[in-house]
Write an enzyme that holds these catalytic residues in place. Structure first.
Site, PDB file in Angstrom:
ATOM      1  CG  HIS A  78      -5.578  -0.629  -3.109  1.00 51.28           C
ATOM      2  ND1 HIS A  78      -5.643   0.496  -3.900  1.00 51.28           N
ATOM      3  CD2 HIS A  78      -5.670  -0.195  -1.841  1.00 51.28           C
ATOM      4  CE1 HIS A  78      -5.782   1.567  -3.133  1.00 51.28           C
ATOM      5  NE2 HIS A  78      -5.814   1.183  -1.871  1.00 51.28           N
ATOM      6  CD  GLU A 133      -2.031   6.459  -0.316  1.00 54.56           C
ATOM      7  OE1 GLU A 133      -1.382   6.915   0.639  1.00 54.56           O
ATOM      8  OE2 GLU A 133      -3.258   6.295  -0.283  1.00 54.56           O
ATOM      9  CG  HIS A 176      -2.076   1.030   0.937  1.00 60.25           C
ATOM     10  ND1 HIS A 176      -1.868   2.382   1.059  1.00 60.25           N
ATOM     11  CD2 HIS A 176      -3.349   0.881   0.520  1.00 60.25           C
ATOM     12  CE1 HIS A 176      -2.981   3.022   0.731  1.00 60.25           C
ATOM     13  NE2 HIS A 176      -3.900   2.130   0.408  1.00 60.25           N
TER      14      HIS A 176
END
Ligand code: CO
Length: 297
Positions: A238, A206, A175
């Protein structure tokens, strides 16, 4: 009249105490609270179910309460008629169940943005309700030591072994955080996997460890087949969209466009027994008792 009122007041206090005592007797005063970012996808739930089963085995007879830190996901689920507790509500629920000795385990991967928020929520709840728990042991995120990273890497690579042929690359989607401390640990994760196996690449949704630099490396190494998997506790939004989705900008589409075959492994880290072992070790070994902050010398 005044005496009667105070007598009734005393009786009701005794009743409240008795109910709390009965609840404590039922649980042995111990319990577990598992906290995840959360997911709105049914397909992501096998991960949480496997984790729940491990904890039920490790802490037999103790209540296991769940909370999601993501308000957005909780709101979305509430719209579908599913109630998931916030951290604050879950702590209240644990107290209501008569739990005095609470083990909280975060399912966050690193001590990033969401984990910091969790710590803050616990502090706020304890400050508002001093003395409600004798102990509140906080189990830290999946990756905080080199030992954690070694064990998780071994578990993840082992899980892919049977499908991976010589020359196949692996791309893992972590992530990461645009802000806060989630970025640097993921840089270490990325480097460690790559040191262990030069055909394994970690990038994040990110933060600074983006996928941009991965594609040219796959091409440069002449890779023909790429296994893709989430490096997150669940295979949720995701994994299903940004990683393996059909949109042009998914990682799978970009890899295919570059002429390579893609093999998706849509399983969250929580579906891997070796990874669950690390979480459980953190729950058992933690010395971070948030109900008894260390006094300064
Ligand atoms: Co996200």
């Amino acid at each position: 009249m005044k005496r009667l009122a105070s007598l009734l007041c005393l009786l009701s206090l005794l009743l409240v105490a008795a109910v709390a005592q009965a609840a404590t007797d039922a649980t042995g005063g111990k319990g577990v609270l598992i906290v995840a970012f959360g997911t709105s996808m049914e397909s992501a739930l096998p991960s949480f179910k496997a984790i729940e089963a491990d904890y039920a085995k490790a802490y037999p007879g103790q209540p296991i309460v769940w909370a999601y830190t993501s308000d957005i996901i909780r709101k979305k689920l509430a719209g579908e008629g599913k109630t998931i507790l916030s951290v604050n509500q879950a702590l209240d629920e644990c107290a209501r169940k008569g739990i005095r000795d609470l083990r909280v385990q975060t399912l966050h991967v690193t001590g990033g943005e969401e984990y910091i928020m969790l710590q803050r929520m616990i502090v706020r709840n304890l400050t508002k309700n001093p003395g409600r728990f004798d102990h509140l042991w906080l189990g830290h995120p999946l990756l905080e030591s080199s030992r954690d990273l070694e064990e998780v890497m071994a578990a993840v690579l082992d899980g892919l072994k049977k499908d991976r042929k010589a020359g196949d690359a692996v791309v893992l989607m972590g992530h990461g955080n645009d802000r806060g401390p989630g970025d640097l640990p993921m840089a270490r994760v990325r480097a460690a996997f790559h040191e262990k196996d030069a055909l394994v690449f970690v990038a994040t949704v990110e933060g600074a460890n983006s996928f941009d630099s991965v594609l040219p490396q796959l091409k440069a190494k002449g890779v023909k087949r790429v296994h893709i998997a989430p490096f997150m506790v669940v295979a949720g939004d995701h994994a299903n969209n940004d990683l393996a989705g059909d949109e042009d900008d998914s990682w799978a589409s970009m890899i295919r466009k570059a002429g390579m075959e893609v093999v998706p492994h849509l399983h969250g880290l929580g579906e891997n027994a070796g990874v669950r072992k690390v979480y459980l070790r953190h729950t058992k070994d933690t010395r971070d008792d948030m109900a008894n902050p260390r006094k300064s010398d």
